[in-house]
Design an enzyme around this catalytic site. Sequence first.
Site, mmCIF file in Angstrom:
data_model
loop_
_atom_site.group_PDB
_atom_site.id
_atom_site.type_symbol
_atom_site.label_atom_id
_atom_site.label_comp_id
_atom_site.label_asym_id
_atom_site.label_seq_id
_atom_site.Cartn_x
_atom_site.Cartn_y
_atom_site.Cartn_z
ATOM 1 N N ASP A 1 68.869 56.435 63.612
ATOM 2 C CA ASP A 1 68.832 55.217 64.421
ATOM 3 C C ASP A 1 67.373 54.978 64.817
ATOM 4 O O ASP A 1 66.837 55.655 65.676
ATOM 5 C CB ASP A 1 69.725 55.388 65.654
ATOM 6 C CG ASP A 1 69.742 54.158 66.538
ATOM 7 O OD1 ASP A 1 68.989 53.193 66.255
ATOM 8 O OD2 ASP A 1 70.484 54.158 67.540
ATOM 9 N N ASN B 1 66.248 52.146 66.075
ATOM 10 C CA ASN B 1 66.143 51.141 67.133
ATOM 11 C C ASN B 1 65.114 50.074 66.769
ATOM 12 O O ASN B 1 64.313 49.632 67.609
ATOM 13 C CB ASN B 1 65.820 51.797 68.478
ATOM 14 C CG ASN B 1 67.069 52.192 69.234
ATOM 15 O OD1 ASN B 1 68.024 51.408 69.331
ATOM 16 N ND2 ASN B 1 67.083 53.406 69.779
ATOM 17 N N ASN C 1 75.277 56.891 64.668
ATOM 18 C CA ASN C 1 75.036 57.039 66.106
ATOM 19 C C ASN C 1 76.409 57.095 66.758
ATOM 20 O O ASN C 1 77.098 56.088 66.887
ATOM 21 C CB ASN C 1 74.205 55.869 66.643
ATOM 22 C CG ASN C 1 73.949 55.990 68.137
ATOM 23 O OD1 ASN C 1 74.820 56.376 68.911
ATOM 24 N ND2 ASN C 1 72.738 55.640 68.570
ATOM 25 N N GLU D 1 72.598 60.373 69.342
ATOM 26 C CA GLU D 1 73.199 60.188 70.674
ATOM 27 C C GLU D 1 74.408 61.101 70.876
ATOM 28 O O GLU D 1 75.512 60.640 71.194
ATOM 29 C CB GLU D 1 73.564 58.719 70.920
ATOM 30 C CG GLU D 1 72.374 57.882 71.354
ATOM 31 C CD GLU D 1 72.765 56.644 72.134
ATOM 32 O OE1 GLU D 1 72.811 56.722 73.375
ATOM 33 O OE2 GLU D 1 73.026 55.604 71.498
ATOM 34 N N TYR E 1 66.264 59.870 66.276
ATOM 35 C CA TYR E 1 66.767 58.853 67.194
ATOM 36 C C TYR E 1 65.557 58.288 67.930
ATOM 37 O O TYR E 1 65.101 58.830 68.927
ATOM 38 C CB TYR E 1 67.788 59.455 68.166
ATOM 39 C CG TYR E 1 68.279 58.491 69.214
ATOM 40 C CD1 TYR E 1 68.710 57.214 68.879
ATOM 41 C CD2 TYR E 1 68.321 58.863 70.552
ATOM 42 C CE1 TYR E 1 69.158 56.336 69.841
ATOM 43 C CE2 TYR E 1 68.769 57.984 71.535
ATOM 44 C CZ TYR E 1 69.193 56.724 71.175
ATOM 45 O OH TYR E 1 69.625 55.851 72.134
ATOM 46 N N ASP F 1 79.472 52.035 69.382
ATOM 47 C CA ASP F 1 79.004 50.672 69.150
ATOM 48 C C ASP F 1 78.217 50.559 67.835
ATOM 49 O O ASP F 1 77.821 49.470 67.438
ATOM 50 C CB ASP F 1 78.184 50.137 70.331
ATOM 51 C CG ASP F 1 77.191 51.137 70.882
ATOM 52 O OD1 ASP F 1 76.975 52.196 70.262
ATOM 53 O OD2 ASP F 1 76.616 50.883 71.953
#
Length: 256
Positions: free
Chosen positions: A146, A148, A7, A34, A105, A246
């Site tokens: 990702d 999440n 990401n 992203e 994502y 991040d």
Amino acid sequence: MKIATYNINGINGRLPVLLRWLEQAKPDIVCLQELKCPNEKFPLAAITAAGYNAIWHGQKSWNGVAILSKTPIQEVSRELPGEPEDTHSRYIEAIINKMVVVCLYLPNGNPYPGPKFDYKLKWFKRFIARAAKLMELELPVMLVGDYNVMPTELDVYKPERWIDNALFRQEVRDAFQQLLKQGWTDAIRKLHPHEKIYTFWDYFRNAFARDAGLRLDHFLLSPQIASRLKKAGVDKEVRGWEKTSDHAPAWIIIGK
């Protein structure tokens, strides 16, 4: 073969970081999330110069996914079936080296409760349906990106603080387990079943220095490719670079 997921949190703003990592890590396939750029702003020239083919599905300011590969890429789809009016750029599917590679994502879903959480569960339901169709193909398939989701308490630094967060809500963790029950292998956990492994550290509260992380980025492998899994890890040091994402890149190595 080395496959990675990253990401990037804004591909143009972090292009130097991406190129430095590509040169250092030398992955064969990379799934990016992203991008945060429209299609016409994707830095294709720089990616090509680094030795990669690319397909991407961009969106201004938000979301965006891409697949990079040192070998040719055949795009299959850039839409997750089930909701024609969903305009978020969160999914891209391709064939590379006779493997199906999905880059995703999954929605963040915060704040809980609310419409963003509802959208996350609906998107997850559609993804589970697509994953079932891919599993039926009995081909080498990997679902990479990702998610999440922190699937278990081992995947979050202080689980008691995250109970009502959309990344750790029981409904979301149950959905992840529903995926696994289709026959997918969580590659990192397969090779590191008891280790604390994170892929994300917030920019705030000195999270990286404290190792207050989360495991959000996953590789789910079909049986036809899970049997070839050799290694898995996270390039944690990249999270400490200047002007970095991040997230840190995670990777697996697949044998012949």
